[in-house]
Write an enzyme that holds these catalytic residues in place. Structure first.
Site, mmCIF file in Angstrom:
data_model
loop_
_atom_site.group_PDB
_atom_site.id
_atom_site.type_symbol
_atom_site.label_atom_id
_atom_site.label_comp_id
_atom_site.label_asym_id
_atom_site.label_seq_id
_atom_site.Cartn_x
_atom_site.Cartn_y
_atom_site.Cartn_z
ATOM 1 C CD1 TRP A 1 39.662 19.242 -16.813
ATOM 2 C CD2 TRP A 1 40.433 19.727 -18.850
ATOM 3 N NE1 TRP A 1 39.073 20.421 -17.206
ATOM 4 C CE2 TRP A 1 39.535 20.741 -18.455
ATOM 5 C CE3 TRP A 1 41.051 19.827 -20.101
ATOM 6 C CZ2 TRP A 1 39.243 21.838 -19.278
ATOM 7 C CZ3 TRP A 1 40.759 20.907 -20.910
ATOM 8 C CH2 TRP A 1 39.873 21.892 -20.499
ATOM 9 C CG HIS A 2 42.294 17.707 -23.183
ATOM 10 N ND1 HIS A 2 43.435 17.987 -22.478
ATOM 11 C CD2 HIS A 2 42.064 18.782 -23.969
ATOM 12 C CE1 HIS A 2 43.889 19.180 -22.830
ATOM 13 N NE2 HIS A 2 43.072 19.689 -23.736
ATOM 14 C CG ASP A 3 37.157 12.378 -24.351
ATOM 15 O OD1 ASP A 3 36.510 11.866 -23.425
ATOM 16 O OD2 ASP A 3 36.802 12.338 -25.540
#
Length: 645
Positions: A529-531
Site C-alpha cells: 500500500w505504501h509503495d
C-alpha cells in the site's frame, strides 16, 4: 497558570479524547474529562467509578526517587550530545559540507540554509499557505450554505419547554435531516475540489469509484469480500505501473496509428490535450492509496450490514442516546440501509479534509458523525490542537534549518562520498534524526488534515499517538504509528484473518504462529500500500520477524510471575526494550530511509572499536530511557488511562 495551560495543551484528551474515554463508553464523558487537571485521576472507567481491582496492579510513583532523578540528569546530557553530533556535521566547516551544500536552499532564518531536499515534505511545505486558505474557506462556505437554507430550523432535536410544547424534530428525523444537509454540501464541494486538484483525471477517479461501487451493489453477496480485495490490490498495482493512465496512451490504444510519413507531424492526439489539464496535482495516483482504503471500507461495511440488518437496527434502538454512541458502536453498528447509495459513497470517499492523506475514517463512523455531531469536538479543544500543530511545524522548521541529515544521506548516494569523515556517534545520530525527520514529515500533514476535519465537525482518529522516541515495543509502536490505518487494518484485514491467535487449533504455540502469519500478511499489504518496492516488502517482513522476540519473551517471562519482584521485572523488561528499540530503528531505516545497501554502509562505519564503545554507551542510555517510558505509562495508569501503545 502557564504550567496548567501546558499540561492541558499536552494532555491526551487534547490530542484525542479516544485516549481517555474507553471505546465502549459514551463520548460525552470526554467533555468532563478534558476539563480535569491532567495530573488528577480520571473519575470514570467504562462509564463507572474505578474499582480497587482496576488499580491494584499500578505501582507507586518513582519520579522523586534517586534512581529517576539520576535518569533525568544523565538522559539530559545524552540528549545534548545527540543534538550536538548532528549540528557539528551540519556546519560549513565540516569536510563533507561542500558535497551537499548545493542541495540546501536559502532559509527564512537569517544566516541559515534549509534542508528542503525531502521531496514528499517539500511538496507539502510549499503548499501550506494554499492549504490553509482552503482549510479556512471550506468550513466558512458550509456555514454560509447552512445559513442560506436555515438548516438549524429542521436539524434541531425536539425539546420540551415549560408549557409542554415541543420544538424541532425528533432525534431520528433531525439526524436524517442533518445528514442530508451535510451530504448536499459535501457532494458538490468534493466534485469541485477533485476537478481543481486533478483536472480531467477526475473522470478516471470517478470511473474507479463506480466500478468498486458496482462490486458492492451488483455482485452476489458471498463474492463481495474477495472481489473487493482483489479490485483494491489490483488498483494499487495498476496505478503504480500505469503511471496514472494518461489519456494520450488510452487514445493511442483505440485510435488508428497515423501513416509513417505523418508520425512526426501528427504525434499527438486528443488525449494529450486532456493530459495538459491535470489540475493542481496531475499525479493523482500518488494520493489515491488513501482512497483505496475508503473503497474497501464502504464495500465491507455494506457487506456486513446485509448479514442481519434487523438485529443491527434493534441494537441501535437499544442505545439510550444515539447521539452519544461509543466509538466502538459507531464503527461496528451498520449505518442505516438507506445511506448505502452512490451519493453518500461519493461524499465519503472524496471528503475534502481527509481526501489527500487521511486520517482514515470508516464509512459507518463517517455516517454516524454526519447524523450526530460528536460531543468531543469543541472550539477550545480544536484551538488547543491547532496550537500543538503550530508547535510541531515550528519544531520541524528549526530542525531542517540547523540539521542537514536528509541532504547528507542524499549526497552519500553519489560517487566519492566519504563516510570515514564521521565518528560512529555522528553516524548513529544521523540515522536517528533521519528517522525523526520521517516521523515529523508524516505527523505534520496528518495533523493538518485532521485539524481541517475537526474545524468542519468531523473527528477522525489521531494518527500519531506518542513521540517516536517514546516507544520500546514493536507491537505497541505499530499500534500508535499511523493509528487510523492500524485500526482500519485491524477491522478489515487482521480480525477477518483470525486475529493474533489465528483460526487454527492445536495449542497456544500453534495459535501464536498463526497470529504471526496473519501479521505477516497485514504488513505485506501495508508495504504494498505504501509503495510497490522491494525495500518496503523487506521492511514489512522485518517488522513481522522482529515481533517474534517480543512474543517469545512474553511467553518465557509472564508478568504475573513477577508480581512480588516488580523492580527485577522492570529491569528485565528494560533489557528487552533496548533490543526492541534497536530492531525498530533497523526496520525503519531499511524501509523508509536507507534501504539495505545504505544500512550496510552505515553499519560498517559504526562497527569499529570506537563504534562498539559508543554502542555500549547507547545501550545504557536506551536502558535508562526505557525505564522513564515505563514510569510514564505507570503515571497514566494511576490516572485510569490504559493505552495499548
Amino acid at each position: 497558570m502557564a504550567l496548567q495551560y501546558i499540561r492541558q495543551l499536552y494532555s491526551l484528551g487534547t490530542l484525542d479524547t479516544r485516549f481517555v474515554v474507553p471505546s465502549n463508553a459514551p463520548p460525552k464523558e470526554a467533555l468532563e474529562l478534558a476539563e480535569l487537571d491532567p495530573a488528577q485521576p480520571l473519575p470514570v472507567k467504562n462509564g463507572q467509578a474505578q474499582s480497587k481491582e482496576s488499580t491494584e496492579d499500578v505501582q507507586p510513583s518513582r519520579w522523586n526517587t534517586f534512581e529517576f532523578k539520576a535518569y533525568g540528569v544523565l538522559i539530559s546530557i545524552c540528549v545534548f550530545f545527540m543534538f550536538k553530533a548532528v549540528l557539528d556535521v551540519s556546519k560549513e566547516s565540516h569536510p563533507n559540507y561542500p558535497k551537499f551544500a548545493h542541495i540546501l536552499d536559502d532559509g527564512w532564518i537569517p544566516g541559515r540554509k534549509v534542508d528542503n531536499s525531502d521531496a514528499q515534505y517539500s511538496n507539502f511545505r510549499s503548499n501550506i499557505p494554499y492549504l490553509f486558505l482552503v482549510m479556512l474557506l471550506h468550513p466558512l462556505l458550509r456555514k454560509l450554505y447552512d445559513g442560506f437554507w436555515r438548516a438549524d430550523t429542521y436539524t434541531r432535536v425536539r425539546s420540551s419547554g415549560a408549557s409542554g410544547l415541543t420544538m424541532g424534530l425528533s432525534p431520528s428525523a433531525a439526524a436524517d435531516a442533518r445528514l442530508n444537509q451535510r451530504i448536499s454540501f459535501d457532494v458538490p464541494f468534493a466534485a469541485i475540489f477533485i476537478i481543481a486538484l486533478h483536472g480531467f483525471s477526475a473522470f478516471k477517479i470517478l470511473a474507479i469509484l463506480y466500478m468498486n461501487y458496482c462490486i458492492a451493489k451488483k455482485l452476489p453477496r458471498p463474492y463481495v469480500p474477495a472481489a473487493t480485495w482483489t479490485f483494491g490490490v489490483s488498483i494499487l498495482f495498476a496505478n503504480e505501473f500505469g503511471k496514472g493512465y494518461s489519456y494520450a496512451t488510452i487514445f493511442s490504444t483505440f485510435l488508428p496509428s497515423p501513416p509513417s510519413s505523418e508520425k512526426d507531424a501528427h504525434a499527438t492526439n486528443f488525449g494529450h490535450v486532456l493530459d495538459s489539464y491535470g489540475g493542481l496535482n496531475p499525479r493523482w495516483e500518488v494520493l489515491f492509496n488513501f482512497t483505496v482504503l475508503r473503497l474497501i471500507s464502504f464495500n465491507m461495511d455494506y457487506y456486513w450490514s446485509l448479514a442481519s440488518p434487523s438485529s443491527a437496527s434493534s441494537s441501535l434502538e437499544k442505545q439510550l442516546d444515539p447521539s452519544n454512541l461509543p466509538e466502538r458502536s459507531r464503527v461496528a453498528l451498520p449505518a442505516p440501509p438507506g445511506v448505502f447509495t452512490f451519493r453518500h459513497y461519493f461524499a465519503y470517499t472524496l471528503y475534502a479534509p481527509l481526501y489527500l492523506a487521511g486520517p482514515i475514517l470508516t464509512f459507518n463512523d463517517f455516517i454516524s458523525q454526519l447524523r450526530y455531531p460528536l460531543p468531543s469536538l469543541s472550539r477550545r479543544r480544536t484551538l488547543l490542537y491547532a496550537v500543538r500543530f503550530a508547535i510541531v511545524v515550528l519544531t520541524m522548521e528549526l530542525m531542517i534549518h540547523y540539521m542537514y541529515m536528509v541532504s547528507i544521506f542524499h549526497a552519500s548516494e553519489r560517487p566519492g562520498w566519504d563516510w570515514s569523515a564521521y565518528t560512529p556517534a555522528q553516524l548513529s545520530m544521523l540515522g536517528f534524526f533521519n528517522l525523526k525527520h520521517i516521523w515529523l514529515k508524516l505527523l505534520i500533514p496528518w495533523r493538518f488534515f485532521r485539524l481541517w476535519g475537526m474545524m468542519d465537525g468531523i473527528d477522525a482518529p489521531e494518527n500519531m499517538v506518542r513521540c517516536m522516541s517514546d516507544n520500546y515495543s514493536v507491537t505497541r509502536f505499530w499500534r500508535g504509528w499511523h493509528r487510523s490505518f492500524n485500526l482500519w487494518a485491524l477491522r478489515y484485514l487482521f480480525i477477518p484473518l483470525g486475529g493474533s491467535r489465528g483460526q487454527a487449533g492445536g495449542g497456544a504455540w500453534k495459535g501464536q504462529l498463526r497470529g504471526v502469519a496473519n501479521k505477516l500478511a497485514v504488513f505485506s499489504f501495508i508495504a504494498i500500500w505504501h509503495d510497490i518496492q522491494l525495500r518496503l516488502l523487506m521492511w514489512g517482513w522485518l517488522v513481522t520477524l522482529f515481533v517474534l522476540p517480543e512474543v517469545v519473551a512474553a511467553q518465557m517471562f509472564p508478568a504475573h510471575k513477577w508480581t512480588h519482584r516488580p523492580d527485577a521485572y522492570r529491569y528485565l523488561c528494560g533489557v528487552g526494550a533496548v533490543g526492541e528499540i534497536l530492531l525498530l530503528m533497523v526496520a525503519n531505516l531499511v524501509g523508509f530511509a536507507l534501504g539495505m545497501d545504505g544500512l550496510r554502509e552505515l553499519g560498517r562505519g559504526i562497527l569499529s572499536w570506537g563504534g562498539i564503545t559508543f554502542l555500549g554507551v547507547a545501550i545504557v542510555a536506551l536502558f535508562m530511557a526505557s525505564q522513564v517510558m515505563f514510569e510514564w505509562r505507570e503515571s497514566e495508569k494511576r490516572r485510569g488511562i490504559r493505552m495499548k501503545c
